[in-house]
Design a protein around this motif. Structure first.
Motif, PDB file in Angstrom:
ATOM      1  N   GLU A 134      47.561  29.172  41.108  1.00  0.00           N
ATOM      2  CA  GLU A 134      46.664  28.764  40.021  1.00  0.00           C
ATOM      3  C   GLU A 134      47.425  28.656  38.692  1.00  0.00           C
ATOM      4  O   GLU A 134      47.162  27.755  37.885  1.00  0.00           O
ATOM      5  N   ASN A 188      43.536  41.498  36.323  1.00  0.00           N
ATOM      6  CA  ASN A 188      43.071  41.048  37.645  1.00  0.00           C
ATOM      7  C   ASN A 188      43.574  39.657  38.028  1.00  0.00           C
ATOM      8  O   ASN A 188      43.602  39.306  39.202  1.00  0.00           O
ATOM      9  N   PHE A 189      43.954  38.858  37.019  1.00  0.00           N
ATOM     10  CA  PHE A 189      44.671  37.604  37.298  1.00  0.00           C
ATOM     11  C   PHE A 189      45.917  37.607  36.405  1.00  0.00           C
ATOM     12  O   PHE A 189      45.985  36.886  35.408  1.00  0.00           O
ATOM     13  N   ILE A 203      45.717  33.817  34.506  1.00  0.00           N
ATOM     14  CA  ILE A 203      45.013  33.825  33.210  1.00  0.00           C
ATOM     15  C   ILE A 203      45.989  33.713  32.032  1.00  0.00           C
ATOM     16  O   ILE A 203      45.724  32.942  31.107  1.00  0.00           O
ATOM     17  N   TRP A 242      46.436  30.130  31.773  1.00  0.00           N
ATOM     18  CA  TRP A 242      45.233  29.473  31.222  1.00  0.00           C
ATOM     19  C   TRP A 242      45.264  29.486  29.697  1.00  0.00           C
ATOM     20  O   TRP A 242      44.802  28.553  29.055  1.00  0.00           O
ATOM     21  N   ARG A 282      36.642  40.671  40.289  1.00  0.00           N
ATOM     22  CA  ARG A 282      36.740  39.427  39.536  1.00  0.00           C
ATOM     23  C   ARG A 282      35.560  39.385  38.589  1.00  0.00           C
ATOM     24  O   ARG A 282      34.480  39.878  38.942  1.00  0.00           O
ATOM     25  N   CYS A 283      35.719  38.738  37.456  1.00  0.00           N
ATOM     26  CA  CYS A 283      34.540  38.634  36.586  1.00  0.00           C
ATOM     27  C   CYS A 283      33.484  37.763  37.253  1.00  0.00           C
ATOM     28  O   CYS A 283      32.324  37.803  36.863  1.00  0.00           O
ATOM     29  N   VAL A 284      33.876  36.998  38.274  1.00  0.00           N
ATOM     30  CA  VAL A 284      32.919  36.139  38.984  1.00  0.00           C
ATOM     31  C   VAL A 284      32.467  36.735  40.329  1.00  0.00           C
ATOM     32  O   VAL A 284      31.756  36.080  41.087  1.00  0.00           O
ATOM     33  N   TYR A 320      27.906  27.225  41.818  1.00  0.00           N
ATOM     34  CA  TYR A 320      28.499  26.802  43.090  1.00  0.00           C
ATOM     35  C   TYR A 320      27.399  26.568  44.113  1.00  0.00           C
ATOM     36  O   TYR A 320      26.533  27.428  44.282  1.00  0.00           O
ATOM     37  N   ILE A 354      33.140  32.573  43.536  1.00  0.00           N
ATOM     38  CA  ILE A 354      34.520  32.670  43.035  1.00  0.00           C
ATOM     39  C   ILE A 354      35.265  31.394  43.391  1.00  0.00           C
ATOM     40  O   ILE A 354      34.843  30.659  44.285  1.00  0.00           O
ATOM     41  N   GLY A 355      36.374  31.151  42.709  1.00  0.00           N
ATOM     42  CA  GLY A 355      37.221  30.033  43.113  1.00  0.00           C
ATOM     43  C   GLY A 355      37.230  28.882  42.132  1.00  0.00           C
ATOM     44  O   GLY A 355      37.094  27.712  42.497  1.00  0.00           O
ATOM     45  N   ALA A 356      37.413  29.205  40.842  1.00  0.00           N
ATOM     46  CA  ALA A 356      37.460  28.161  39.813  1.00  0.00           C
ATOM     47  C   ALA A 356      38.720  27.312  39.964  1.00  0.00           C
ATOM     48  O   ALA A 356      39.697  27.740  40.547  1.00  0.00           O
ATOM     49  N   PHE A 382      35.893  26.948  32.237  1.00  0.00           N
ATOM     50  CA  PHE A 382      35.671  28.290  32.776  1.00  0.00           C
ATOM     51  C   PHE A 382      35.108  29.146  31.659  1.00  0.00           C
ATOM     52  O   PHE A 382      35.776  29.384  30.658  1.00  0.00           O
TER      53      PHE A 382
HETATM   54  C1  UN1 Z   1      38.298  36.382  36.609  1.00  0.00           C
HETATM   55  O1  UN1 Z   1      37.770  36.952  37.544  1.00  0.00           O
HETATM   56  O2  UN1 Z   1      38.577  37.001  35.572  1.00  0.00           O
HETATM   57  O3  UN1 Z   1      37.186  31.644  39.794  1.00  0.00           O
HETATM   58  C2  UN1 Z   1      38.698  34.984  36.664  1.00  0.00           C
HETATM   59  C3  UN1 Z   1      37.953  32.492  40.196  1.00  0.00           C
HETATM   60  C4  UN1 Z   1      39.321  32.694  39.588  1.00  0.00           C
HETATM   61  C5  UN1 Z   1      39.233  33.153  38.181  1.00  0.00           C
HETATM   62  C6  UN1 Z   1      38.508  34.398  38.013  1.00  0.00           C
HETATM   63  N1  UN1 Z   1      40.126  31.545  39.739  1.00  0.00           N
HETATM   64  O4  UN1 Z   1      37.626  33.207  41.078  1.00  0.00           O
END
Ligand code: UN1
Length: 497
Positions: free
Chosen positions: A104, A150-151, A155, A158, A282-284, A438, A444-446, A452
């Motif tokens: 990523e 976590n990334f 990140i 990004w 993950r934040c997601v 989604y 998850i999986g941007a 984002f």
């Molecule tokens: C995060 O969890 O802080 O969409 C970012 C996703 C990842 C990014 C998550 N590519 O799951």
């Protein structure tokens, strides 16, 4: 290894001469390196270096700035596996996911390299035929990039990619849980040819290094990904300055919504991936599965059966789905929410939480905790982020109920809806509050070229990743008169009588 700060093109120690360790969360005995515990003086030097070189970097061709990222991609591709393994050791992320994180980061670098040749503005119509009008993007100045563990590769890319290619200079403070990956990002960008002062690295914790960075009067933009508490503190500090912008990506309380017509396999897999990838950190990640009552008991039964089979263990083992949590406070937080779920009336289907014993003794391992929960407004476990595999399965009858259950949280980041009925998916799209939606996928999986970010407590509504360009540039208007006399818009008289 002895990590250092990177200031004005030099690798240096902190003025404090104090250091902190980075340890493997899967084996707390393994020290990956020591890093400088920086303070306000280090931060000040880094910001000063970034400010000094800003005019020269801004004046360089955007395409040349982009080419640094092409070189970076070539270097990273050679060391992809080595970096992935280091990441798995530093943040405990399963190796397959660590590889995806590096990929990523590569994608973001490729994106900004390509974007450097794309328009940097627009040609805009004017009321006056002889007038040419343009929107031209200008870099804002010094960007402070504060990134989570976590990334630890994706990140930073990004935030650094769009900031640097658009002509800003950067002071980067990675999470104190992943300083080694932070240092790697900078080492590779240095090798790729980033000039001295354009990118500076300051290691340390939020209090001693992050706080003075955010407060520094010469910082123009703070780009932050992390918790809501830290993000709102950053926003307050930035609001006190006359010019500073805060771009914050904060938490989420995400959900997978499963309708009665759903493809059952897709629903299960989407739920499992959303709940357990990255051990729920993950934040997601989704810890709230909102399931139609017609499927509810079957879904609960199979979800629990599969949750018991989740491979938990060494992140470097290819079969591992869940590595450890990042640290002991992550585990305590999960256990607190497991207790709260019981208190709030959750019916526990799968006991989970901290794992002890020989195999798990050296890390903060946990197993999934799954419970049934009838919806009640204001339930804290259904509204707050746990950042661990704590999973509520909540039944619903009508689509209105599903929407209400999803929206009843202060967050608004990601949702997945599982249905074969496009009308239901469309209502979810229109009536739920989120930044990332989604359909028939996990939450998850941007991808880097998509926006984002989230709404409500999840973010400032200024997305990161590729769309960060809106935060790190000013849109300027540039108008040129081609007539031999002045002609004004709005019918303004142009002669002095
Ligand atoms: C995060 O969890 O802080 O969409 C970012 C996703 C990842 C990014 C998550 N590519 O799951």
């Amino acid at each position: 290894m002895n990590g250092q700060n990177f200031i004005d093109g030099q690798w240096v120690d902190s003025h404090t001469h104090d250091t902190f360790e980075s340890r493997n969360p899967a084996d707390r005995d393994e020290v990956l390196g020591t890093f400088p515990r920086s303070n306000a003086k280090d931060v000040d030097e880094a910001v000063h270096a970034a400010r000094k070189v800003f005019p020269a970097w801004r004046a360089m061709s955007r395409i040349k700035r982009g080419e640094v990222f092409d070189q970076f991609v070539q270097l990273i591709k050679k060391d992809h596996e080595e970096l992935s393994r280091l990441m798995a050791r530093e943040c405990g992320k399963a190796i397959n996911e660590s590889r995806a994180d590096v990929t990523e980061g590569i994608h973001m670098a490729q994106y900004v390299f390509g974007a450097a040749r794309m328009p940097a503005g627009d040609v805009i119509a004017s009321e006056i035929p002889e007038k040419d009008a343009y929107m031209r993007r200008h870099p804002k100045g010094v960007v402070a990039a504060i990134t989570p563990w976590n990334f630890p590769f994706a990140i930073p890319l990004w935030l650094l990619g769009p900031s640097l290619v658009e002509g800003n200079t950067v002071v980067f403070k990675p999470s104190e849980d992943t300083p080694l990956m932070g240092q790697k990002v900078v080492e590779y960008l240095e090798r790729a040819g980033i000039p001295p002062g354009v990118l500076n690295l300051v290691q340390g914790d939020g209090e001693d290094a992050g706080r003075p960075l955010v407060a520094h009067s010469d910082v123009d933009v703070v780009a932050f990904t992390g918790s809501f508490d830290v993000g709102s503190e950053i926003r307050k500090v930035c609001a006190q300055s006359p010019h500073k912008m805060a771009v914050c990506e904060m938490g989420g309380k995400n959900a997978v919504i499963v309708f009665d017509d759903a493809d059952f396999q897709i629903a299960l897999n989407a739920a499992l991936l959303s709940a357990y990838k990255t051990t729920g950190q993950r934040c997601v990640s989704s810890g709230k599965l909102i399931v139609h009552e017609a499927l509810y008991s079957k879904f609960c039964e199979v979800f629990v059966k599969l949750s018991k089979r989740v491979n938990i263990g060494d992140p470097l083992n290819e079969k591992t789905l869940m590595g450890p949590l990042i640290n002991e406070s992550g585990r305590k937080k999960m256990e607190h929410y497991n207790d709260l779920a019981r208190k709030e009336g959750g019916r526990v289907l799968l006991e989970g939480g901290g794992l002890r014993g020989v195999e798990y003794g050296k890390g903060c391992y946990v197993s999934p905790f799954v419970y049934q929960m009838d919806y009640t407004p204001k339930s804290r476990v259904l509204r707050e982020e746990v950042f661990a595999p704590n999973v509520a399965i909540v039944p619903f009858r009508t689509i209105e109920e599903a929407i209400a259950i999803y929206n009843d949280t202060d967050y608004g980041l990601a949702l997945a809806v599982i249905t074969e009925d496009y009308r239901k998916a469309r209502r979810i799209r229109e009536e739920c509050e989120y930044g990332l939606g989604y359909v028939n996928l996990p939450s998850i999986g941007a991808e880097v070229h998509l926006p984002f970010g989230g709404v409500k407590r999840s973010g400032t509504g200024m997305p990161s990743a590729a769309t960060l360009i809106d935060a790190v540039t000013h849109r300027t208007a540039w108008t040129v008169n081609n007539a031999k006399e002045i002609k004004m818009a709005q019918g303004l008289k142009a002669e002095i009588e």
